[in-house]
Scaffold this active site. Structure first.
Site, PDB file in Angstrom:
ATOM      1  N   ASP A   1       0.859  -1.170   0.000  1.00  0.00           N
ATOM      2  CA  ASP A   1       0.000   0.000   0.000  1.00  0.00           C
ATOM      3  C   ASP A   1       0.909   1.237   0.000  1.00  0.00           C
ATOM      4  O   ASP A   1       2.095   1.171   0.317  1.00  0.00           O
ATOM      5  CB  ASP A   1      -0.961  -0.018   1.195  1.00  0.00           C
TER       6      ASP A   1
HETATM    7  C1  GLC Z   1      -4.284   4.281  -0.309  1.00  0.00           C
HETATM    8  C2  GLC Z   1      -5.178   3.166   0.191  1.00  0.00           C
HETATM    9  C3  GLC Z   1      -5.329   2.029  -0.760  1.00  0.00           C
HETATM   10  C4  GLC Z   1      -5.281   2.563  -2.171  1.00  0.00           C
HETATM   11  C5  GLC Z   1      -3.881   3.090  -2.411  1.00  0.00           C
HETATM   12  C6  GLC Z   1      -3.742   3.701  -3.800  1.00  0.00           C
HETATM   13  O1  GLC Z   1      -3.462   4.715   0.725  1.00  0.00           O
HETATM   14  O2  GLC Z   1      -4.878   2.625   1.459  1.00  0.00           O
HETATM   15  O3  GLC Z   1      -6.556   1.368  -0.466  1.00  0.00           O
HETATM   16  O4  GLC Z   1      -5.567   1.521  -3.095  1.00  0.00           O
HETATM   17  O5  GLC Z   1      -3.498   4.043  -1.438  1.00  0.00           O
HETATM   18  O6  GLC Z   1      -4.546   4.809  -3.922  1.00  0.00           O
END
Ligand code: GLC
Length: 745
Positions: free
Chosen positions: A288
């Site tokens: 993430d």
């Molecule tokens: C964010 C979220 C995740 C998302 C990613 C890309 O922090 O936690 O769910 O897919 O970043 O946007």
């Protein structure tokens, strides 16, 4: 020389073996063969490049200052994927840069298409309230079609985190508190996004996230630590991920939290032992946003290089936005601290998906301007959105049948800050947010009710302001009306990522506004819209009717109008318990009996109870009313004892005892009365949604096999232990219609 029979057989075998190893002339190489051939050509820098993912202009996390060298990295083959780059024009442009690299390896384009791209669908928590797996799958399929039409290959959905803490803002992205329902929805959404097989330009790779345990963040505070027993992890939080993996989900995303002290992105137990080991998962794991680098502030890695080391060892394949891999992996390999085999495995997993999507055959195949135009303007999409939206609406109260609104109603007062709002009805995680496509509550009602009827609109207050200046206008509007419809709730940015709340009452003075309007004596229908369960005791007590409408997306107004006027009979059931107070959190229906259960609410002395509140939620998991009524009768079981692989059949009749057609979700809960670990009072193990005309009856059959009686014991064996079980059929977790006993020998 004459060969013996054995020599002839051996020769035939060896020749056959030879052909099977190498494609016959002109025969297509397998994807694995193509990956291997490409891998052999790659330098360590190019391999590490495939493990690097950057965000485009829009960002969904803390920004790093990289824009200047981004294109140079792409041109040099140091980027494997981009997120937040979408649209045929932009994806073609950036892909063309990647194809200038030495090996011309195409990029993967990804985005958070959580509940729609251009057509905004209800938030996933709302769709979960439909208990309609086909509707949920169709919703994901349309979202994938639109995403794939704008050059995207990959969506960061479904979020399959079980959530039992309404303080946590990300409940809106998931399927609620239940493992069984969440697992079925995980499967439906993966199949919706990906189709039966990847490679079509009407489907995208899905991503099961956030692996794992993220919904149990301590104190409901986003990004916080998670502490839980492995027994609870396996029993409640992992199954939806396993369901996604079994459905063929192309990717996983790990989570920001630590699990029992180890950050998920550096957690070998999760990513290597369970996911890639026990489950044999062949897709790839993306971290993430920045989570690899965040192992430093977690105090789990001493610096970014140590974080990169820990992450690659633990099985994180692609680094989203931390740049930890880009800056450190090649060095770690050269220093022989990381075996190149780990890098090769990660690269292989990523390249495999790029071949599977056909990107090496045609890197621009998803970026087609003609398809973009056609798909994004398909009028069918909003009808699908309206259908799943109305199926997601939950009727919580309906006194004196004030709903559906009678056609005789001449004047409606529409009061509240969400009456004419559009942006709030979309919720969060909206890629485009073209609010001109959103039908407000006002617009939906106006277009549905009799043109001669009047709608008087008065906002009454803003969502969060504490003023009461607008109350007088609202009260005056109510006094002129036959019935009041109030549109209250959260603003779109009060739930979602990094939106934890310590107080989940209706924000601002909205409940006071309700009381002021209700004091006029007019019947008041309250429509509540939010990304999570809220607490609204005065409305619960005094409203004539309550409709929970979550955030329903572009078709919110039309879906609500269909329900309020009775064109659609609401059938939604809560996918999550609604607490009476934050003090009850975490709360779920699958609670334990304890050694001192409350048998009589008046006798709680030395019992497992609160002295200031019942234990029960305000509204229970699986609860939802209809404009009609249903009866459950004639329970039968084919056998009261089963052995080893036998199963029993539980049957009963559901009848529509009212005078309008409707749908009912009959739920099967099971309790293992005595086991080697204490078991919850009930666990959802099956359900069925049936449509019945007035007076119509249907016989329902639930098959009860060992699988439905099994659980993880204290040494994590999935087992069904001999003993007595309670089979409970109900209209909700707290409305059990009958109980049937079953013994497992
Ligand atoms: C964010 C979220 C995740 C998302 C990613 C890309 O922090 O936690 O769910 O897919 O970043 O946007």
């Amino acid at each position: 020389m004459k060969l013996s029979i054995y020599q002839r057989r051996l020769l035939i075998y060896l020749v056959a073996l030879g052909f099977s190893c190498f494609p016959a002339f002109g025969q297509k190489k397998t994807i694995n063969q193509r990956v291997d051939s490409l891998l052999k050509l790659m330098t360590i820098e190019e391999k590490v490049g495939q493990l690097n993912q950057y965000s485009g202009r829009e960002v969904t996390g803390p920004v790093t200052s990289r824009q200047t060298y981004l294109l140079n990295d792409i041109k040099a083959g140091r980027v494997g994927s981009m997120l937040n780059v979408h649209g045929v024009k932009d994806t073609r442009e950036i892909q063309a840069v990647a194809l200038q690299s030495r090996l011309k390896i195409p990029l993967l384009f990804s985005m958070d298409v959580i509940h729609g791209y251009k057509t905004v669908f209800p938030i996933p928590l709302a769709e979960a309230a439909s208990w309609d797996l086909e509707a949920i799958r169709t919703s994901a399929h349309i979202a994938a079609k639109e995403a794939a039409a704008v050059g995207l290959h990959w969506t960061f959905a479904p979020m399959v985190d079980v959530g039992r803490d309404a303080r946590w803002g990300r409940l809106m992205e998931g399927a609620g508190e239940d493992t069984y329902l969440g697992s079925l929805i995980a499967r439906a959404r993966v199949l919706g996004f990906q189709g039966e097989k990847l490679g079509g330009t009407d489907a995208v790779m899905a991503c099961a996230k956030h692996f794992a345990g993220y919904g149990a963040a301590i104190a409901g505070r986003d990004y916080n630590a998670v502490d839980m027993s492995n027994q609870l992890l396996w029993e409640a939080y992992l199954p939806p991920f396993k369901a996604a993996a079994d459905a063929g989900v192309a990717t996983f995303m790990n989570s920001f939290n630590t699990l029992n002290g180890i950050p998920a992105t550096g957690n070998s137990y999760l990513q290597r032992d369970i996911l890639k080991g026990k489950w044999g998962y062949k897709g790839f794991v993306v971290s993430d946003w920045g989570s690899i680098g965040e192992m430093v502030p977690w105090g789990y890695a001493k610096d970014e290089k140590d974080a990169a080391f820990k992450a690659i060892i633990a099985g994180s394949d692609m680094d989203m936005e931390a740049e930890a891999y880009k800056k450190n992996l090649a060095t770690l390999v050269k220093e022989k601290k990381v075996d190149i085999k780990l890098i090769d495995d990660a690269v292989r997993r990523i390249l495999y998906k790029k071949f599977e999507l056909g990107l090496f055959d045609d890197p621009y195949r998803f970026s087609n301007a003609g398809r973009e135009q056609k798909v994004l303007n398909d009028p069918q999409h909003k009808l699908v959105a309206r259908d799943v939206a109305q199926k997601s609406i939950v009727l919580l109260k309906n006194e004196k049948q004030v709903l559906p609104l009678s056609g005789a109603v001449k004047t409606i007062a529409l009061i509240g800050p969400l009456g004419k709002s559009k942006r709030d009805l979309e919720g969060s995680w909206i890629p485009l947010s073209d609010t001109s496509l959103v039908t407000s509550v006002y617009e939906g009602l106006r277009s549905k009710i009799n043109p001669s009827s009047q709608i008087i609109h008065a906002k009454g207050c803003d969502i969060t302001d504490n003023g009461q200046a607008g109350f007088a206008e609202a009260i005056a509007a109510a006094k002129q009306a036959d019935v009041v419809v109030m549109a209250l709730g959260e603003s779109y940015d009060m739930s979602g990522e990094a939106k934890s709340r310590t107080d989940i009452h209706l924000p601002g003075k909205q409940e006071e506004l309700f009381e002021a309007v209700q004091a006029t004596g007019k019947p008041v229908v309250v429509v509540l819209m939010a990304g999570r369960p809220l607490i609204f005791p005065k409305i619960t007590e005094k409203a004539s009717a309550i409709v929970y409408a979550w955030w329903l997306g572009a078709e919110a107004g039309n879906a609500l109008a269909n329900v309020l006027t009775g064109e659609y009979n609401p059938a939604g059931k809560l996918p999550i318990s609604f607490p009476r107070s934050v003090g009850q959190i975490p709360i779920s229906y699958s609670m334990y009996n304890t050694g001192r259960p409350v048998k009589n609410p008046k006798d709680i002395k030395y019992k497992s109870a609160y002295i200031d509140s019942p234990n029960s939620p305000q509204y229970g998991f699986g609860f939802g009313l209809s404009y009609t009524t249903f009866s459950y009768s004639n329970p039968k079981i084919s056998k009261t004892t089963i052995r080893s692989t036998e199963s029993a059949e539980l049957s009963f009749t559901i009848s529509n005892t009212g005078n309008v057609a409707g749908e009912e979700v009959a739920q099967l809960y099971i309790q293992d009365e005595i086991a080697s670990v204490a078991r919850p009072l009930k666990e959802l193990k099956d359900f069925i949604k049936v449509a019945l005309k007035p007076g119509e009856s249907k016989e329902i059959h639930f098959n009860i096999n060992r699988e439905k009686l099994a659980f993880y014991n204290s040494i994590l064996q999935w087992t069904a232990e001999p003993g007595n079980f309670k089979l409970m059929v109900g209209a909700s977790s707290d409305d059990i219609k009958f109980i049937q006993k079953l013994e497992l020998k």
